[in-house]
Structure formats: structure tokens, C-alpha cells
Design an enzyme around this catalytic site. Structure first.
Site, short mmCIF file in Angstrom:
data_model
loop_
_atom_site.label_atom_id
_atom_site.label_comp_id
_atom_site.label_asym_id
_atom_site.label_seq_id
_atom_site.Cartn_x
_atom_site.Cartn_y
_atom_site.Cartn_z
N CYS B 223 0.43 -1.34 -0.02
CA CYS B 223 0.23 0.13 0.08
C CYS B 223 1.03 1.52 -0.13
O CYS B 223 0.22 2.50 -0.92
CB CYS B 223 -1.08 0.00 1.28
SG CYS B 223 -0.24 0.20 3.10
N THR B 224 2.08 0.89 0.63
CA THR B 224 3.00 1.83 0.93
C THR B 224 3.51 2.56 -0.66
O THR B 224 3.45 3.70 -1.67
CB THR B 224 3.97 1.64 1.42
OG1 THR B 224 4.15 1.92 3.04
CG2 THR B 224 4.93 3.35 1.63
#
Lengths: 496, 449
Positions: B223-224
Site C-alpha cells: 500500500c505504501t
């Protein structure tokens, strides 16, 4: 030839440029190193300097190559000046003044001390190395070596949570944790979370566990009342231990600030001390007792915007502080009639290091010998200190008998008692009330001053890296005596 | 100093073959003379040298930073029968430390060039090169060596070697036959840090006993990378993992070749664009390359130190001259020179060397995926892509296998089935194969209620 472009050098040196940068590489390529004696140890040191790109080297070696030299040495010595270091010291000691660093390998004690004196007076760093059987030895002799880029492992962050500067305070205030939406709440940087909870925490005595619990209570709860998965809060809790450390100047840096050179700035003062003095001025006049803000923050769970904004708060403050320091540098230099050439960068202020080694004369003189260090280390009779005393003893043996003990098989037994006399005379001369076990005397006779390749190679790697530290002024050299014991694969560093 | 293609004096194999007077003096000191610190088994003899020169067979794994140093160190310590295995070819970036190679050798197999150099420089030395992976050899190859010394840059490879030597051990009535033990000396370096260790398989701590000592690899959360980049590294990983498969900049099916400067240049440009989108600074070509290739900084000096320590141990063991390192040395010369020497302890239930079958505790309703996750995530196992088989109704059945695409597809549905559904029983043995070990590991399934 100039076939070697910058691009191909970048490729070749890529793996090491990531450690000391282009500026470090430049220092290396501008250096001229002198190696005395191209024995196995010497050539290994040199190889480990040539590979990373040392600018130039000169070998001084008066010996002729023997069969046993070719047995332990990977290189042919063909670049050597055919004079011995002793002749140079007799006739032309200023020969050594042209070098960035002098590395002396397998030197007899008398030559070592003479050379040490010449180089000490000329302010040229001197690295003494020797391999003796299964023992490696290094001695660094440099009056004062200053380091701005020490690159410490595991340094603590400089977050100022205990005394947030104005811009940081304002930024923290712009957050409303209770009023935020869920997504923002879970992506708020832990620095902000800890700062917010510090505001709620009125006690001056932090009980870290209780504080962590307080933060944990701030985690959002689902409709059922179970805590949501908020990694940023977990990060905040984990970092409480270090985040609450008070901002302060380390004693090491404090000592540097209180050094003599910091007080008297003249036109001769090296850049390092002008910079340091400027930082000290900042600490007292502008920083409220603190160093300039470092400007870096660790990565943490957060959305991009919140993180970058927070990061910029720290970066901009660091730049502001750096420009104040630079103004101090300017005015200090102006006061002694010089112009400022280098820009100050905040990120290293907390990591300044100064290494000062005692001279060989001080180490060897009866008046100034470091008795305490030697005696206390000899409490562990099988530690590395006994190896140091044995090296000093075989040097004595050499002075008396013009050879080292046990070189030929038939000599081993008979030399033991002779070497023991040398050990005793050494201990007596320096009034060292210690006991050297007979086993070590026997072992050093057994070595017969041999220079086995693997021990020479270990030393070669170690010495080369220390030389690189001196030349690049990055990372911190040892101070000042290093012993390697290949029998136990242990090492020790003493300040003698 | 200019780097040209002219041969340097040091490159010439200028000595004639054969012995010369005094050649082995520095070694003989330790072989012919008694001493107070020698190994209890040591007997001074003029024949020990002959053993080293004529009989002793050493295997060096890796001909890179550590391998080049190891070959030199061993050759100058009297070892003449040396084999070296390395699957890599020479790259320009190796030349700052892998000193057996020159610019003209770029692109050629490391093992071959290293062997040639040593054989040409050290008369009488016979280094046999193998331009291969360690997995290309079986027990019959490894069994011929007295000592094996590794200069690897991969934990997986280390664990594989570890497993291979453990598989050679012979037990008679539960007692280990010492003649089946091949000592393993393992060296590793990273920047200014390094370590050297001595392993006697079946007797001392093995690689897997101390798996937790190895730092975990940095893998950023997806997700980063996908939506919340903060560091320049996140931007590069975005381009490498998400943008490249989408845009296929060099054509369909053309994967990212980390050694192709054109590919890196594309990644670099796209990373800069990504960074600009999020106001992230710091994307440079050097950083881009470092992330894509997972580059670890390296210098000649650390490799010299660690290889030398390892070679000293090889000499000690081969000659019985001294008690070997017991058993782990850590080195760091960032600030002065620091070493720490300690005895790594054997793990009682080590998955590799303890001979105790590992228990797997799962509920019968747990999905097979959970078992796979455990095998990969557990700190003591850290498997990469475990393949699980079990005996069901008298037949050997593959429950899940990742490394062959067709079998992966066929067995993928099993991942979402429960252990009970798959027909597995309490106490059942599961055989697990993985790239981290040459031998299949046996686990015992233990149902929790």
C-alpha cells in the site's frame, strides 16, 4: 590514458562510492601514500589501497627478495626505491614530507622511533603495522585527526519532542486527532501522535509504560468496541522509549567544544575548528543550548502529504539553523582576514569526532608510559595485552642479538631463556608489576618472526581501511594500538 | 593511476613451476614445531606440509569479493587442490575489490578467470573452476572435499550448502560417524561489517540454528508503494513492481534487466516523475540502481579481513595446528576496529540439524494457505516457496507447489481448502521441499481442537 571517463569510474567504484561518496573518492585519488617494506603485509595493505583508487604510492624498501618472500607474497616488488628507510632518515628525512600518510611495515624498533619522530614533527600521519607469527599489530600515530562525517551506526534521531521549535509546535497544533476522519487518523505520523499526547501529559516525570497506555487508548475503536488496526499508533507506542529522550549535546561533542583550538581562532586554524566554534556560538546564542536541528526524520506509516510536510518542517528548520551557523563561520573567518569557502551542513553537528594519538616517544618513554592501561589489561593474563608486551620484548631481543628469536629450528629452545631475559628487563625498566606466562615466551620463539600470509592479509585489510579513514576524513580511526590474535580470532584496541 | 589494457608486471605468470628454497618457511613454522597453544591432536611433522600440498582438497564457494581473497590466501598457505564454484560473470563494478579480474575480463565467468589467475601466479597450484550453481552438484561432488569454505552473498545459498553437508552425515546406531563430517567455514561481508564462522555439521551450531541473526530483508508494504510513497525508494519500487508490468516499455514479455543501463535509465526517469507527483526529493540514478539491484556497498578491505580469518581457520583445521575458532566472529570497522567472538549455540529443535521432526500445530479447519504462510513467515524456517506433499491413500500427493507454473495452477485451489477437506489426518507426515534446503524436511501435523 584518459580512457577512464567519469562514467566508467562511477561504475567501477560504485560499491564504495555508496560508502564514502564522490568527495571521499576525490580525497583518495589526491593522496600519495608511502609504504615502507613490501613484505606480504605491506603488499596486502597496498593492494587494498590500489583497488579503491589511491592516487599514488611510493615503496621504500632496501631488502632483496628471497625465496621465502616469494612464498608468502602475492606481488613482485618492482616499484620500490632501492634505498632503505634508515638511509633516507640519515640523509634526507624531508623525503617523507611529501606524503599524505606513511605506512611502516615490519620495522625494527629503532627505525620506527626515528621515523615516528620525523613524521610527528612534520604532522604527517604514521601507521605502523606488523605481522609476527599469528599476531597482527597496528599503531596509529597522528597528533590530531578531525572528523566531520563519522557516519555513526544506530544514531538516535533528533526529533526535539521535548522542546519543539516554533514551526514544529505550530504544525502539531494544526492536527486535531479527535476530529479527524478514520483514514487520516490511521495515517498520521507517529511523531505527531507522541507530540499530541505529550501535551496531555502534564507530569514532568514520564512513566513510559503509563504513557504508552495513554496512547493506546487513542486507537480508534470499531462499532463493537474492538480496537482498529492502526499501525501508526503501534509505531508511536514502540518509539516512546527513544522519542522521550531529552535533547542534549553528547559529552563527546561537549569536550570538542571545550577544546583549546575552539577558543583561539587564528588565520592558521583548520576549517574543522572554525566550523566547530561557529556551532558553539550557535549553541550559546541562537540554539538555546542545543545544536542546530539535524533535519532528518525516520520513515513512518503516514500518507505521503502528511509525511512530506512534516519532513519539510524539520528540513527547513535545519537549513535555517545551518545558515545561522554559516554566518558565524563567515564572521569568524572575517575577523582573521579570511574568506569562507565551505558551506555548513547541520546533519553532522552531533557526530563530530576528534582523534588524538600519543606519540611513539610518549609510549616508549619511561616517564610517560601508560602503566595503568598495561597493568589493568594484564589482569586477564591471556588477553591481547600480553601479545603487545611480547612484541616489545622481541624488539629488545633484536636490539641485543641483531636477529629475532627462533628463526631457525635449532634456535627455538635456546632462545626461550634469552627472550625471557628480555621480557624481564622490559618489565623492570617500565616498573610493570605484571606476570607474563612462559607459554607466550615459548610461543613467540616458535613463531620465528614468520609472516604467514593469512595473518598478513587480515592486517592488510584492517590497515588499508584505517588509511582510507585518515585520507578521506570519514569514519573514525582507531586510537591507537590494535592487536589481532589469529589463534583465538580476537582483537583489542589500547590507548598507549 | 590509469587503468589500461596493458598487462602489468603483477599479471604475468613469470615464475617457472616447481619448488624453490624457503618457499614454505612461513607455513612450516606452524607444522614442524611444537608449541604451548597447539591443538591437543597436533603432532609436529615434516609430512604435514605434504598433506596440504598433495592431498588436502578444499572447495571454495564463490569467486567474488570473498572468493578471490580466499583463493589467494589458500594458495599461499600451501593448499594446491582447490575447486571453486561460481555461477556469475564479471561486472565492471566488481573491479574495485575482486582483484583477480581486469577490465578485459568483464562478461567472462568469474570461476574460470579466478582459477586461471591463481594457477598462473602460484606455481603448482591447481584451482579447478566450475561455472555453475551450487545446486547443480550432488552429494558425490561435495563428498570429495576435506573442508568447504563459503564466500556467498545469499542466505538461501548458505542454507542450501548447510543442508547439503548435513545430508552427508552418517549415523550408526544413533552415533555420528566423525569421518562423515565436512567442516564448513562461512564468511559474509556488507560494507564495513563482516563475520566469519566455523561449522562442524552435526556437532556445532549450523546456519539454521542461528537464522535469526540474519537481518530481515527490507520489503516495503504494497500500500505504501502503490498509493502512499514517502521515500525515494518507494518511488523506484513503484516503477519496478507496478509501472513496468503495466507499460512494458521494451516490449511484451521483456522483463526488467537490472544490468541493462537502458532499463535502469527508464526506471530512473519514471521514478523521478513519481517522486515529483508527491514532492519527494532524492531520486538519483545511483539510488535507483541501488534499489532495483538490491545493491550492498562493498570494499576491498572488509573482504580481505573476513576471507583471511576464514582461510586461517581452514589452515588450522587442515593442519590440526590450533584449536579452530569456536565458533563465530563478528567484525565492524566503522568506528575503530571492533570484533566480537562468541560460541553460537545449537538450537535444540533446529529444523535442519536437530533430527527432531518439526511439529506443525493447526486446527483441522485451517486452510492449507495458513500452513504455507507459517512456513514462509516463521523466523526459524523462513522458507521461500515451500512445496508440500503428503501420503494420502497410499499415494504420494502434491498438495501445493509454486515453482512449476502448471503444477501451481493445478494445486492452487488446495490453498483455500481446509486440512480436513484435503484428507489429512492428525499425526500425518508432511514432506516439504524448498530452495533453502537440498533435502526434503519432514513435519508432523498435530491437530489442535
Amino acid at each position: 590514458t584518459m580512457a577512464f571517463t567519469k562514467a566508467s569510474k562511477d561504475q567501477k567504484y560504485d560499491r564504495q562510492l555508496r560508502l564514502w561518496g564522490d568527495h571521499g573518492q576525490e580525497e583518495l585519488e589526491n593522496a600519495h601514500v608511502c609504504l615502507i617494506n613490501s613484505t606480504a603485509s605491506g603488499t596486502e595493505i597496498l593492494k587494498n589501497l590500489v583497488l579503491p583508487g589511491i592516487g599514488a604510492f611510493t615503496i621504500v624498501d632496501g631488502h632483496k627478495v628471497s625465496g621465502e618472500d616469494v612464498g608468502n607474497n602475492f606481488f613482485l616488488s618492482n616499484n620500490s626505491i632501492g634505498r632503505s628507510p634508515e638511509k633516507l632518515l640519515d640523509n634526507d628525512p624531508e623525503f617523507f614530507h611529501r606524503f599524505t600518510l606513511v605506512i611502516g611495515v615490519q620495522l625494527p624498533e629503532s627505525t620506527c622511533l626515528r621515523l615516528g619522530s620525523v613524521l610527528w614533527n612534520a604532522n604527517i600521519p604514521f601507521l605502523v603495522c606488523r605481522t609476527y607469527g599469528l599476531v597482527g599489530y597496528m599503531r596509529l600515530v597522528v597528533k590530531e585527526h578531525t572528523v566531520i562525517e563519522s557516519h555513526p551506526d544506530n544514531a538516535l534521531e533528533d526529533l526535539r519532542l521535548d522542546q519543539p521549535f516554533a514551526e514544529l509546535k505550530n504544525h502539531i497544533q494544526s492536527y486535531d486527532l479527535e476530529g479527524m476522519g478514520k483514514k487520516d487518523h490511521s495515517h498520521t505520523p507517529w511523531i505527531i501522535i507522541v507530540a499530541k499526547y505529550l501535551e496531555k501529559w502534564f507530569s514532568t516525570f514520564y512513566k513510559k509504560e503509563a504513557f504508552k497506555q495513554l496512547i493506546r487508548q487513542g486507537i480508534l475503536k470499531s462499532e463493537k468496541g474492538t480496537p482498529e488496526d492502526e499501525e501508526n499508533f503501534e509505531e508511536a507506542i514502540k518509539n516512546v522509549n527513544t522519542a522521550l529522550n531529552p535533547t542534549k549535546i553528547s559529552s563527546g561533542v561537549d569536550d570538542i567544544f571545550n577544546g583549546e583550538q575552539c577558543n583561539d581562532i587564528t588565520s592558521q586554524t583548520p576549517t574543522f575548528w572554525v566550523m566547530t566554534r561557529a556551532v558553539r556560538e550557535f549553541v550559546h546564542n541562537d540554539g538555546g543550548g542545543n545544536l542546530p536541528v539535524r533535519g532528518s526524520i525516520p520513515d513512518m506509516i503516514a500518507d505521503s502529504e502528511k509525511f512530506i510536510t512534516l519532513q519539510n518542517i524539520y528540513r527547513e528548520k535545519a537549513m535555517q539553523d545551518a545558515s545561522v551557523v554559516s554566518k558565524h563561520v563567515e564572521s569568524l573567518l572575517q575577523s582573521v582576514g579570511k574568506v569562507c569557502e565551505t558551506l555548513f551542513c547541520s546533519k553532522n553537528a552531533a557526530f563530530l569526532r576528534v582523534v588524538r594519538c600519543r606519540s611513539l616517544a610518549e609510549e616508549y618513554s619511561v616517564e610517560t608510559v601508560n602503566k595503568d592501561a598495561i597493568t589493568s589489561c594484564m589482569d586477564s593474563a591471556d588477553g591481547e595485552m600480553v601479545l603487545y608486551l611480547m612484541l616489545r620484548s622481541v624488539d629488545r631481543f633484536y636490539q641485543q642479538h641483531s636477529r629475532y628469536p627462533g628463526v631457525y629450528n635449532y634456535q627455538v629452545e635456546e632462545d626461550i631463556s634469552k627472550l625471557k631475559l628480555c621480557v624481564n628487563s622490559l618489565l623492570q625498566e617500565y616498573s610493570l608489576n605484571v606476570n607474563v606466562k612462559d607459554d607466550y615466551i615459548h610461543e613467540f620463539c616458535r613463531y620465528g618472526a614468520s609472516e604467514p600470509h593469512t595473518v598478513a592479509s587480515f592486517l592488510g585489510g584492517s590497515a588499508a581501511q584505517e588509511a582510507i579513514k585518515i585520507i578521506t576524513r570519514q569514519f573514525v580511526p582507531f586510537n591507537n594500538t590494535f592487536i589481532y590474535n589469529a589463534m583465538s580470532q580476537t582483537t583489542a584496541t589500547f590507548q598507549l | 593511476m590509469a587503468d589500461t589494457d596493458e598487462p602489468m608486471v603483477v599479471d604475468g605468470g613469470s615464475r617457472d613451476g616447481g619448488e624453490w628454497d624457503g618457499r614454505w618457511n612461513h607455513i612450516n613454522t606452524f607444522l614442524e614445531r611444537p608449541g604451548p597453544f597447539t591443538h591437543p591432536d597436533f603432532e609436529p611433522s615434516t609430512e604435514s606440509l605434504q598433506f596440504l600440498l598433495d592431498t588436502c582438497k578444499i572447495l571454495v564457494i564463490g569467486a567474488g569479493g570473498l572468493g578471490c581473497e580466499l583463493l589467494k590466501d589458500l594458495a599461499l598457505s600451501g593448499f594446491r587442490h582447490i575447486h571453486v564454484v561460481d555461477m556469475d560473470t564479471i561486472d565492471v563494478s566488481n573491479l574495485n575489490r575482486q582483484f583477480l579480474f581486469r577490465l578485459k575480463d568483464v562478461g567472462r565467468p568469474k570461476a574460470d578467470i579466478a582459477a586461471d589467475f591463481i594457477n598462473g601466479r602460484i606455481p603448482g597450484c591447481n584451482v579447478v573452476p566450475h561455472f555453475k550453481k551450487i545446486q547443480d552438484f550432488d552429494e558425490s561432488f561435495y563428498r570429495q572435499f576435506h573442508i568447504i569454505v563459503c564466500g556467498l552473498d545469499s542466505i538461501i545459498a548458505r542454507r542450501w550448502m548447510n543442508g547439503m553437508l548435513l545430508s552427508l552425515l552418517v549415523y550408526e546406531d544413533g552415533v555420528l560417524d566423525p569421518s562423515s563430517i565436512i567442516p564448513l567455514i562461512d564468511g559474509g561481508t556488507e560494507g564495513f561489517k563482516g563475520n566469519a564462522r566455523v561449522i562442524f555439521p552435526g556437532m556445532t551450531a549450523c546456519i539454521d540454528c542461528t537464522l535469526e541473526l540474519y537481518p530481515p530483508q527490507i520489503n516495503f508494504p504494497m500500500c505504501t508503494i502503490a498509493s502512499m510513497p514517502r521515500l525515494p525508494e518507494h518511488c523506484v519500487e513503484y516503477v519496478r513492481m507496478l509501472l513496468w508490468p503495466k507499460e512494458k516499455p521494451f516490449g511484451d514479455g521483456v522483463g526488467l534487466d537490472a544490468d541493462d543501463p537502458e532499463h535502469i535509465q527508464w526506471v530512473y526517469q519514471k521514478s523521478q516523475e513519481r517522486a515529483a507527483e508527491f514532492s519527494i526529493t532524492g531520486v538519483t540514478y545511483r539510488l535507483t540502481q541501488g534499489v532495483v539491484k538490491r545493491i550492498i556497498p562493498a570494499v576491498a578491505s572488509t573482504n580481505a579481513v573476513i576471507a583471511a580469518a576464514c582461510a586461517t581457520e581452514v589452515f588450522k583445521i587442515a593442519s590440526s595446528a590450533y584449536i579452530p575458532l569456536n565458533n563465530y566472529m563478528v567484525f565492524n570497522d566503522v568506528d575503530g576496529l571492533y570484533t566480537y567472538t562468541f560460541e553460537a549455540e545449537r538450537k535444540e529443535n533446529c529444523s535442519s540439524c536437530s533430527q527432531v521432526p518439526q511439529d506443525l500445530h493447526f486446527s483441522p479447519s485451517a486452510k492449507l494457505q495458513e500452513v504455507v504462510d507459517y512456513l514462509t513467515e516463521n523466523a526459524s524456517l523462513q522458507m521461500k516457496s515451500p512445496a508440500i506433499t503428503a501420503t494420502l491413500e497410499g499415494k504420494n500427493k502434491t498438495l501445493y507447489l509454486q515453482t512449476v507454473a502448471s503444477i501451481e495452477q493445478r494445486t492452487r485451489p488446495n490453498l483455500s481448502k481446509s486440512l480436513k477437506e484435503l484428507g489429512l489426518l492428525d499425526g500425518q507426515e508432511l514432506a516439504v521441499a524448498d530452495v533453502t534446503t537440498p533435502q526434503t524436511l519432514l513435519f508432523k501435523l498435530s491437530f489442535t481442537s
